[in-house]
Design an enzyme around this catalytic site. Structure first.
Site, short mmCIF file in Angstrom:
data_model
loop_
_atom_site.label_atom_id
_atom_site.label_comp_id
_atom_site.label_asym_id
_atom_site.label_seq_id
_atom_site.Cartn_x
_atom_site.Cartn_y
_atom_site.Cartn_z
N SER A 185 16.45 -40.50 34.68
CA SER A 185 16.09 -39.08 34.82
C SER A 185 15.11 -38.64 33.74
CB SER A 185 17.36 -38.22 34.75
OG SER A 185 18.28 -38.65 35.71
N1 SAM Z 1 21.90 -41.54 34.44
C1 SAM Z 1 21.00 -42.58 34.83
C2 SAM Z 1 20.10 -43.02 33.71
O1 SAM Z 1 20.18 -42.44 32.61
O2 SAM Z 1 19.33 -43.96 33.93
C3 SAM Z 1 20.18 -42.21 36.03
C4 SAM Z 1 20.97 -42.26 37.25
S1 SAM Z 1 20.06 -42.41 38.74
C5 SAM Z 1 19.25 -40.86 38.85
C6 SAM Z 1 21.45 -42.30 39.89
C7 SAM Z 1 22.32 -43.51 39.88
O3 SAM Z 1 23.50 -43.20 40.63
C8 SAM Z 1 21.70 -44.72 40.57
O4 SAM Z 1 21.69 -45.81 39.70
C9 SAM Z 1 22.60 -44.95 41.78
O5 SAM Z 1 22.72 -46.31 42.14
C10 SAM Z 1 23.90 -44.37 41.30
N2 SAM Z 1 24.87 -44.00 42.33
C11 SAM Z 1 24.64 -43.41 43.54
N3 SAM Z 1 25.81 -43.23 44.19
C12 SAM Z 1 26.80 -43.71 43.39
C13 SAM Z 1 28.21 -43.81 43.49
N4 SAM Z 1 28.89 -43.37 44.56
N5 SAM Z 1 28.89 -44.37 42.47
C14 SAM Z 1 28.25 -44.83 41.37
N6 SAM Z 1 26.90 -44.78 41.22
C15 SAM Z 1 26.19 -44.21 42.20
#
Ligand code: SAM
Length: 222
Positions: free
Chosen positions: A64
């Site tokens: 993000s």
């Molecule tokens: N906070 C992260 C960082 O600092 O890099 C960015 C996160 S990214 C915007 C969203 C993440 O949520 C992705 O890696 C995606 O695979 C994960 N995600 C989506 N649905 C999910 C779920 N049900 N459980 C765990 N992770 C999930």
């Protein structure tokens, strides 16, 4: 770029992108000044790591924008005694920021290759209070509940019920809620009188996919 150069660029990021936009919590500003964000993105884009936008981290996912990380962290009011749950480890950058502010951080990522990379970099940087697993974060981490704070870093169609159930009394949950193109940063507080909701502006995240999120492969119909 040398490590000294990264330090200078990081200080500039905190000043111009974060403090000037109104994030004032000194603990959040200190954490954002300390965590080497470039280590969490692929090395061929290290020169963009401190820029004012999200970056690709593989598997169609993103790290993000720095300001959103700071805003969500400040809004969550993380205390040093808190046990925190994060859903969507991604690169592990937000996990590292939370680990600077809380006692213990539990983080769930659904994509195994991202979880492995995040685990490696967090270990290399010496974070001993972080616990990561692969799974569907919309189910929470019931064996470790209750949590004082929960942060969801993917966009949800609604607030997953297991997450509010796993919140301690006095606990806070921050989550982007909306459709797949735009969401509202939503903060819920668990009080004796029930859940209280506040809204903290618009945002755009990749989808939260899981039992209490979006269905995998879901496609919009017009
Ligand atoms: N906070 C992260 C960082 O600092 O890099 C960015 C996160 S990214 C915007 C969203 C993440 O949520 C992705 O890696 C995606 O695979 C994960 N995600 C989506 N649905 C999910 C779920 N049900 N459980 C765990 N992770 C999930």
């Amino acid at each position: 770029m040398t490590e000294d150069k990264f330090d200078a660029v990081r200080r500039d990021m905190v000043e111009t992108q974060i403090r000037r936009r109104g994030v004032a919590d000194p603990r959040v500003l200190a954490a954002m000044s300390q965590v080497p964000r470039h280590k969490f993105v692929p090395s061929h884009i290290w020169d963009q790591a401190y820029n004012d936008y999200p970056l690709p981290i593989g598997e169609d996912q993103t790290i993000s924008q720095p300001y959103i990380v700071a805003l969500m962290t400040q809004t969550l009011e993380v205390k040093e005694t808190d046990k925190v749950l994060e859903i969507g480890t991604g690169s592990g950058y937000q996990t590292a920021i939370l680990a600077k502010l809380a006692a213990q951080v539990y983080s769930i990522e659904r994509i195994a290759s991202l979880e492995a990379k995040a685990q490696k970099v967090l270990e290399e940087l010496g974070y001993a209070n972080v616990h990561i697993k692969v799974g569907d974060g919309t189910l929470g981490w019931p064996e470790e509940a209750p949590f004082d704070a929960i942060m969801v870093t993917a966009g949800a169609p609604q607030v997953p019920r297991p997450l509010t159930e796993q919140l301690a009394l006095g606990g806070r949950l921050i989550i982007p809620v909306g459709d797949q193109w735009s969401q509202t940063l939503t903060l819920m507080r668990k009080t004796k009188e029930g859940l209280k909701t506040e809204y903290h502006g618009g945002c755009r995240f990749v989808r939260l996919i899981g039992q209490h999120g979006w269905k995998e492969g879901w496609v919009a119909e017009f």
